[in-house]
Design a protein around this motif. Structure first.
Motif, PDB file in Angstrom:
ATOM      1  N   TYR A  34       4.161  -2.855   1.013  1.00  6.26           N
ATOM      2  CA  TYR A  34       5.035  -1.733   1.356  1.00  6.26           C
ATOM      3  C   TYR A  34       5.931  -2.076   2.551  1.00  6.26           C
ATOM      4  O   TYR A  34       7.137  -1.822   2.518  1.00  6.26           O
ATOM      5  CB  TYR A  34       4.208  -0.479   1.653  1.00  6.26           C
ATOM      6  CG  TYR A  34       5.062   0.710   2.022  1.00  6.26           C
ATOM      7  CD1 TYR A  34       5.688   1.466   1.040  1.00  6.26           C
ATOM      8  CD2 TYR A  34       5.265   1.064   3.351  1.00  6.26           C
ATOM      9  CE1 TYR A  34       6.487   2.544   1.374  1.00  6.26           C
ATOM     10  CE2 TYR A  34       6.065   2.131   3.696  1.00  6.26           C
ATOM     11  CZ  TYR A  34       6.674   2.874   2.701  1.00  6.26           C
ATOM     12  OH  TYR A  34       7.479   3.935   3.036  1.00  6.26           O
ATOM     13  N   ASN A  35       5.359  -2.645   3.585  1.00  5.73           N
ATOM     14  CA  ASN A  35       6.130  -2.972   4.791  1.00  5.73           C
ATOM     15  C   ASN A  35       7.194  -4.038   4.547  1.00  5.73           C
ATOM     16  O   ASN A  35       8.170  -4.104   5.288  1.00  5.73           O
ATOM     17  CB  ASN A  35       5.204  -3.383   5.927  1.00  5.73           C
ATOM     18  CG  ASN A  35       4.388  -2.213   6.438  1.00  5.73           C
ATOM     19  OD1 ASN A  35       4.819  -1.071   6.389  1.00  5.73           O
ATOM     20  ND2 ASN A  35       3.184  -2.492   6.911  1.00  5.73           N
TER      21      ASN A  35
ATOM     22  N   GLU B 200      -0.330  -2.058   2.209  1.00  5.11           N
ATOM     23  CA  GLU B 200       0.487  -1.928   3.419  1.00  5.11           C
ATOM     24  C   GLU B 200       1.378  -3.153   3.623  1.00  5.11           C
ATOM     25  O   GLU B 200       2.540  -3.017   4.009  1.00  5.11           O
ATOM     26  CB  GLU B 200      -0.408  -1.711   4.639  1.00  5.11           C
ATOM     27  CG  GLU B 200      -1.052  -0.342   4.635  1.00  5.11           C
ATOM     28  CD  GLU B 200      -2.092  -0.154   5.724  1.00  5.11           C
ATOM     29  OE1 GLU B 200      -2.437  -1.129   6.438  1.00  5.11           O
ATOM     30  OE2 GLU B 200      -2.578   0.995   5.859  1.00  5.11           O
ATOM     31  N   ARG B 201       0.843  -4.311   3.347  1.00  6.63           N
ATOM     32  CA  ARG B 201       1.628  -5.547   3.493  1.00  6.63           C
ATOM     33  C   ARG B 201       2.823  -5.555   2.545  1.00  6.63           C
ATOM     34  O   ARG B 201       3.942  -5.867   2.948  1.00  6.63           O
ATOM     35  CB  ARG B 201       0.711  -6.748   3.232  1.00  6.63           C
ATOM     36  CG  ARG B 201       1.315  -8.062   3.581  1.00  6.63           C
ATOM     37  CD  ARG B 201       0.238  -9.128   3.557  1.00  6.63           C
ATOM     38  NE  ARG B 201       0.839 -10.362   3.127  1.00  6.63           N
ATOM     39  CZ  ARG B 201       0.181 -11.414   2.695  1.00  6.63           C
ATOM     40  NH1 ARG B 201      -1.131 -11.375   2.624  1.00  6.63           N
ATOM     41  NH2 ARG B 201       0.794 -12.499   2.327  1.00  6.63           N
TER      42      ARG B 201
ATOM     43  N   LYS C 195      10.883   1.406  -0.874  1.00  3.53           N
ATOM     44  CA  LYS C 195       9.915   2.232  -0.135  1.00  3.53           C
ATOM     45  C   LYS C 195      10.043   3.698  -0.539  1.00  3.53           C
ATOM     46  O   LYS C 195       9.038   4.384  -0.750  1.00  3.53           O
ATOM     47  CB  LYS C 195      10.132   2.093   1.375  1.00  3.53           C
ATOM     48  CG  LYS C 195       9.653   0.793   1.946  1.00  3.53           C
ATOM     49  CD  LYS C 195       9.904   0.746   3.441  1.00  3.53           C
ATOM     50  CE  LYS C 195       9.422  -0.570   4.027  1.00  3.53           C
ATOM     51  NZ  LYS C 195       9.676  -0.666   5.463  1.00  3.53           N
TER      52      LYS C 195
ATOM     53  N   ASP D  44      14.282  -0.583   1.896  1.00  4.82           N
ATOM     54  CA  ASP D  44      14.158   0.869   2.062  1.00  4.82           C
ATOM     55  C   ASP D  44      14.198   1.643   0.748  1.00  4.82           C
ATOM     56  O   ASP D  44      13.454   2.610   0.575  1.00  4.82           O
ATOM     57  CB  ASP D  44      15.247   1.393   3.011  1.00  4.82           C
ATOM     58  CG  ASP D  44      14.989   0.977   4.462  1.00  4.82           C
ATOM     59  OD1 ASP D  44      13.838   0.612   4.791  1.00  4.82           O
ATOM     60  OD2 ASP D  44      15.945   1.022   5.261  1.00  4.82           O
TER      61      ASP D  44
END
Length: 142
Positions: free
Chosen positions: A86-87, A83-84, A94, A91
């Motif tokens: 990915y965030n 999550e770290r 992602k 864009d």
């Protein structure tokens, strides 16, 4: 200056498999937490008469079980790292990650990922390498 550690081939594959299994791991974490918070068996009965090493309060016992579960901690660490990373991604990265790893219609081949993201297959694979490398660095794996 940051030193980048080159991931071994097996670590790279393991990390990539964690990306593929991200949603499954979230379900596994929820199941583990549920089992810890609502155990099927009553707590171990101490027939010896001595004191148990667990806290006497039920809430404290549950908190102790949650924080000392190695499997839960391991899975949570992996999910947090994914999550770290990915965030923090742009864009386009992602979108590539969602298409490649989390596509509900099955895993897209690199050709499909490239078409959907509007980049070459080679570029999409470079992005993958950067994502997996970053995940390894967050976890401290080599």
């Amino acid at each position: 200056m940051t030193l980048t550690i080159k991931l071994t081939k097996s670590t790279f594959k393991k990390l990539e498999s964690e990306w593929y299994n991200y949603h499954h791991t979230l379900k596994e974490i929820a199941k583990l937490r549920e089992e810890i918070m609502n155990p099927y068996q009553p707590e171990e009965i101490n027939h010896e008469g001595g004191q148990s090493n667990l806290p006497s309060q039920p809430t404290e016992r549950m908190a102790t079980r949650l924080t000392t579960s190695k499997q839960l901690n391991y899975l949570t660490e992996i999910v947090d790292a994914i999550e770290r990373v990915y965030n923090a991604l742009p864009d386009a990265y992602k979108k590539m990650a969602r298409l490649r790893y989390w596509n509900k219609n099955g895993k897209l081949k690199w050709e499909g990922v490239a078409i959907e993201t509007g980049v070459s297959e080679r570029q999409a694979r470079r992005w993958r390498n950067e994502i997996i490398q970053a995940t390894g660095e967050v976890l401290g794996w080599r």
